[in-house]
Design a protein around this motif. Structure first.
Motif, PDB file in Angstrom:
ATOM      1  N   LEU A 360      17.571  -8.019  19.337  1.00 48.78           N
ATOM      2  CA  LEU A 360      19.009  -8.206  19.150  1.00 48.78           C
ATOM      3  C   LEU A 360      19.306  -9.314  18.145  1.00 48.78           C
ATOM      4  CD1 LEU A 360      20.896  -7.823  22.553  1.00 48.78           C
ATOM      5  CD2 LEU A 360      21.166  -6.510  20.468  1.00 48.78           C
ATOM      6  N   VAL A 361      18.539 -10.384  18.171  1.00 50.21           N
ATOM      7  CA  VAL A 361      18.727 -11.453  17.193  1.00 50.21           C
ATOM      8  C   VAL A 361      18.501 -10.922  15.783  1.00 50.21           C
ATOM      9  CG1 VAL A 361      17.841 -13.660  16.355  1.00 50.21           C
ATOM     10  CG2 VAL A 361      18.151 -13.301  18.814  1.00 50.21           C
ATOM     11  N   ILE A 362      17.437 -10.149  15.605  1.00 50.89           N
ATOM     12  CA  ILE A 362      17.147  -9.556  14.299  1.00 50.89           C
ATOM     13  C   ILE A 362      18.256  -8.589  13.881  1.00 50.89           C
ATOM     14  CG2 ILE A 362      15.538  -8.077  13.034  1.00 50.89           C
ATOM     15  CD1 ILE A 362      13.304  -9.189  14.848  1.00 50.89           C
ATOM     16  N   THR A 363      18.740  -7.808  14.843  1.00 48.63           N
ATOM     17  CA  THR A 363      19.818  -6.861  14.556  1.00 48.63           C
ATOM     18  C   THR A 363      21.082  -7.583  14.127  1.00 48.63           C
ATOM     19  OG1 THR A 363      18.922  -5.315  16.195  1.00 48.63           O
ATOM     20  CG2 THR A 363      21.206  -4.981  15.515  1.00 48.63           C
ATOM     21  N   TYR A 364      21.410  -8.672  14.802  1.00 49.46           N
ATOM     22  CA  TYR A 364      22.598  -9.457  14.445  1.00 49.46           C
ATOM     23  C   TYR A 364      22.500  -9.968  13.013  1.00 49.46           C
ATOM     24  CZ  TYR A 364      25.941 -13.322  14.423  1.00 49.46           C
ATOM     25  OH  TYR A 364      26.960 -14.193  14.090  1.00 49.46           O
ATOM     26  N   LEU A 365      21.349 -10.485  12.644  1.00 52.34           N
ATOM     27  CA  LEU A 365      21.163 -10.998  11.286  1.00 52.34           C
ATOM     28  C   LEU A 365      21.250  -9.869  10.257  1.00 52.34           C
ATOM     29  CD1 LEU A 365      18.228 -13.514  11.931  1.00 52.34           C
ATOM     30  CD2 LEU A 365      20.661 -14.047  11.601  1.00 52.34           C
ATOM     31  N   ALA A 366      20.685  -8.708  10.586  1.00 51.18           N
ATOM     32  CA  ALA A 366      20.730  -7.574   9.664  1.00 51.18           C
ATOM     33  C   ALA A 366      22.158  -7.071   9.470  1.00 51.18           C
ATOM     34  CB  ALA A 366      19.842  -6.443  10.188  1.00 51.18           C
ATOM     35  N   VAL A 367      22.918  -6.964  10.563  1.00 50.39           N
ATOM     36  CA  VAL A 367      24.310  -6.521  10.457  1.00 50.39           C
ATOM     37  C   VAL A 367      25.129  -7.548   9.676  1.00 50.39           C
ATOM     38  CG1 VAL A 367      26.404  -5.991  11.756  1.00 50.39           C
ATOM     39  CG2 VAL A 367      24.202  -5.142  12.562  1.00 50.39           C
ATOM     40  N   GLY A 368      24.869  -8.840   9.903  1.00 52.29           N
ATOM     41  CA  GLY A 368      25.558  -9.884   9.155  1.00 52.29           C
ATOM     42  C   GLY A 368      25.292  -9.780   7.664  1.00 52.29           C
ATOM     43  N   PHE A 369      24.059  -9.469   7.298  1.00 56.14           N
ATOM     44  CA  PHE A 369      23.711  -9.301   5.885  1.00 56.14           C
ATOM     45  C   PHE A 369      24.505  -8.138   5.279  1.00 56.14           C
ATOM     46  CE2 PHE A 369      21.153  -6.778   2.895  1.00 56.14           C
ATOM     47  CZ  PHE A 369      21.056  -7.679   1.836  1.00 56.14           C
ATOM     48  N   HIS A 370      24.541  -7.006   5.976  1.00 53.40           N
ATOM     49  CA  HIS A 370      25.285  -5.849   5.473  1.00 53.40           C
ATOM     50  C   HIS A 370      26.787  -6.140   5.429  1.00 53.40           C
ATOM     51  CE1 HIS A 370      22.158  -2.782   5.052  1.00 53.40           C
ATOM     52  NE2 HIS A 370      21.585  -3.299   6.123  1.00 53.40           N
ATOM     53  N   HIS A 371      27.265  -6.964   6.342  1.00 51.26           N
ATOM     54  CA  HIS A 371      28.671  -7.348   6.352  1.00 51.26           C
ATOM     55  C   HIS A 371      29.024  -8.115   5.086  1.00 51.26           C
ATOM     56  CE1 HIS A 371      32.176  -9.229   8.880  1.00 51.26           C
ATOM     57  NE2 HIS A 371      32.584  -8.725   7.729  1.00 51.26           N
ATOM     58  N   VAL A 372      28.228  -9.108   4.761  1.00 53.26           N
ATOM     59  CA  VAL A 372      28.476  -9.898   3.553  1.00 53.26           C
ATOM     60  C   VAL A 372      28.384  -9.023   2.307  1.00 53.26           C
ATOM     61  CG1 VAL A 372      27.624 -11.807   2.134  1.00 53.26           C
ATOM     62  CG2 VAL A 372      27.685 -12.044   4.630  1.00 53.26           C
ATOM     63  N   ARG A 373      27.379  -8.163   2.261  1.00 50.81           N
ATOM     64  CA  ARG A 373      27.202  -7.292   1.096  1.00 50.81           C
ATOM     65  C   ARG A 373      28.375  -6.328   0.942  1.00 50.81           C
ATOM     66  NH1 ARG A 373      22.048  -3.280   0.380  1.00 50.81           N
ATOM     67  NH2 ARG A 373      23.119  -2.232   2.111  1.00 50.81           N
ATOM     68  N   ALA A 374      28.868  -5.790   2.058  1.00 53.47           N
ATOM     69  CA  ALA A 374      30.008  -4.879   1.988  1.00 53.47           C
ATOM     70  C   ALA A 374      31.256  -5.600   1.495  1.00 53.47           C
ATOM     71  CB  ALA A 374      30.264  -4.261   3.366  1.00 53.47           C
ATOM     72  N   PHE A 375      31.432  -6.864   1.893  1.00 55.71           N
ATOM     73  CA  PHE A 375      32.581  -7.645   1.431  1.00 55.71           C
ATOM     74  C   PHE A 375      32.494  -7.868  -0.080  1.00 55.71           C
ATOM     75  CE2 PHE A 375      34.264 -11.814   0.246  1.00 55.71           C
ATOM     76  CZ  PHE A 375      35.599 -11.652   0.586  1.00 55.71           C
ATOM     77  N   VAL A 376      31.316  -8.249  -0.564  1.00 54.38           N
ATOM     78  CA  VAL A 376      31.131  -8.503  -1.992  1.00 54.38           C
ATOM     79  C   VAL A 376      31.337  -7.225  -2.799  1.00 54.38           C
ATOM     80  CG1 VAL A 376      29.453  -9.195  -3.750  1.00 54.38           C
ATOM     81  CG2 VAL A 376      29.586 -10.457  -1.599  1.00 54.38           C
ATOM     82  N   ARG A 377      30.871  -6.103  -2.272  1.00 56.62           N
ATOM     83  CA  ARG A 377      30.992  -4.824  -2.973  1.00 56.62           C
ATOM     84  C   ARG A 377      32.355  -4.160  -2.781  1.00 56.62           C
ATOM     85  NH1 ARG A 377      25.274  -1.585  -1.924  1.00 56.62           N
ATOM     86  NH2 ARG A 377      23.907  -3.031  -3.040  1.00 56.62           N
ATOM     87  N   ARG A 378      33.251  -4.817  -2.064  1.00 53.76           N
ATOM     88  CA  ARG A 378      34.600  -4.302  -1.825  1.00 53.76           C
ATOM     89  C   ARG A 378      34.586  -2.992  -1.040  1.00 53.76           C
ATOM     90  NH1 ARG A 378      37.290  -5.425  -7.809  1.00 53.76           N
ATOM     91  NH2 ARG A 378      37.123  -7.718  -7.739  1.00 53.76           N
ATOM     92  N   GLU A 379      33.609  -2.888  -0.149  1.00 52.24           N
ATOM     93  CA  GLU A 379      33.560  -1.741   0.749  1.00 52.24           C
ATOM     94  C   GLU A 379      34.373  -1.982   2.008  1.00 52.24           C
ATOM     95  OE1 GLU A 379      29.417  -1.200   1.403  1.00 52.24           O
ATOM     96  OE2 GLU A 379      29.002  -0.509  -0.637  1.00 52.24           O
TER      97      GLU A 379
END
Length: 413
Positions: A360-379
């Protein structure tokens, strides 16, 4: 940027249409800051609960410090998200009422209370052991305030949903269960903090928590019936929405951990409801453990179905804020597993719980990474996304259906 409403006629965005690329400042992008952003502090707060020496069966030096650091991070995130959504409602008139009448965004209007539930529950894990009597009293007051507010919210949000129904059964996801979630988590709050209360205060808290947990679980079962009906008739949700399938894991999981937690917190010296005090405690613990295992199996089934459904379309899934459902419901599933392991004195189940915690800790970090990337990419946080997504998909479906109808009228397949 003009303020948008939840009317489908106001949106000309179709699925797959790229949003405009002109430069827009961050404050203007906050027009699309939806209730779903509270899933971030929900997941973070759940993680802070999980990373507690009182919960984990296997600990190490520094675990409690890590848990407190995550809790502080959760408080910061919750404050930032609250500030951003308040700015949206003040800066863009009409977005508040629009968010409460929007078919899908309104389902997430309960997430601020869900975030508060994990914040309050974590006080018992990270705050009370390091503080004085005043925090025990404050916890009790917060519980009763939360109990009342979440009950009113559960009635009000479903009233709004039933007053102007826009969703169809083929739109069904477990997110329809979210309005009852906050009240249900009153049981989790009681399970976390009742053991610190005086006996005459602990028992009313446990009874109220059991009432809330029972109502939440029963409403969830009714929702599950429609959810399974939807999957039998229409199949799984769209790939972008499948992360939300894990929401179904939450109710039985949190019910299981709440039952065990409240049983363990029942005062040893109070009233002999079933005979002498020792007999009362034994009956309560045995009954709670057996019922927890009984209910936990439903979480396991939903977890397996949701995992397979997401793996089947893993290359088609695009980030949405609902991805935090990979974390928060599974926090309850993990804690429930650990609680059952402790009650049954099973070293094997304890190790399974520890492994689930690490994942779950790893999953949280992975989702957080995709969250930041989606924000930067305007998704996300962009016109045509977030609250506009539902109307865009509906607009696309309508045009597609009209096109198919035209083809049939011409005699073409």
């Amino acid at each position: 940027m003009a303020s948008r409403t939840s009317n489908p006629s106001d949106s000309d965005t179709e699925v797959g249409t790229e949003p405009r690329t002109d430069k827009v400042c961050f404050l203007d992008r906050l027009e699309h800051f939806t209730w779903a952003w509270f899933t971030l502090p929900m997941a973070t707060g759940g993680l802070s609960l999980l990373l507690s020496a009182q919960i984990q069966p296997h600990t190490f030096p520094g675990l409690e410090t890590i848990g407190k650091a995550v809790y502080i991070w959760d408080l910061f995130i919750f404050s930032a998200v609250t500030l951003c959504i308040t700015y949206r409602f003040v800066r863009f008139p009409g977005t508040f009422t629009g968010s409460l009448t929007h078919p899908t965004e309104s389902l997430f209007a309960a997430t601020p209370l869900l975030s508060l539930a994990s914040i309050i529950a974590a006080i018992a894990r990270h705050g009370i052991p390091s503080s004085g009597e005043w925090l025990i009293v404050a916890y009790r007051m917060l519980f009763w305030i939360y109990f009342g507010v979440s009950f009113i919210a559960a009635i009000g949000l479903y009233f709004l949903l039933f007053t102007s129904p826009s969703l169809k059964i083929n739109d069904m996801t477990p997110a329809w269960d979210l309005p009852i979630f906050p009240f249900m988590l009153s049981g989790t709050i009681a399970a976390c903090g009742a053991g610190n209360q005086p006996p005459d205060q602990a028992v009313p808290m446990i009874v109220a928590g059991l009432t809330a947990q029972g109502l939440g679980m029963m409403i969830s079962i009714l929702i599950y019936a429609n959810y399974i009906h939807r999957m039998i008739q229409y199949g799984f949700p769209r790939p972008e929405s499948r992360a939300g399938m894990f929401i179904a894991v939450g109710p039985p999981s949190f019910t299981s951990l709440a039952l065990i937690g409240m049983a363990n917190d029942f005062p040893a010296i109070y009233r002999a409801y079933f005979g002498v005090e020792a007999t009362t405690i034994q009956i309560i613990k045995v009954g709670a453990t057996m019922m927890a295992v009984f209910i936990w199996s439903l979480s396991l089934w939903f977890f397996c179905i949701s995992t397979l459904a997401c793996l089947a379309v893993r290359h088609e899934m695009r980030f949405r804020l609902g991805w935090y459902a990979f974390v928060f419901p599974n926090v309850g599933f993990t804690i429930a597993t650990i609680s059952i392991g402790k009650m049954l004195h099973s070293a094997g189940v304890d190790w399974v719980g520890s492994i689930m915690s690490a994942v779950l800790v790893i999953t949280y970090l992975a989702v957080g990474f995709h969250h930041v990337r989606a924000f930067v990419r305007r998704e996300i946080l962009w016109e045509g996304k977030d609250e506009d997504t539902y109307w865009g998909e509906l607009h696309h479906k309508t045009h597609k259906a009209e096109g198919n109808g035209a083809d049939r009228s011409d005699g073409r397949v």
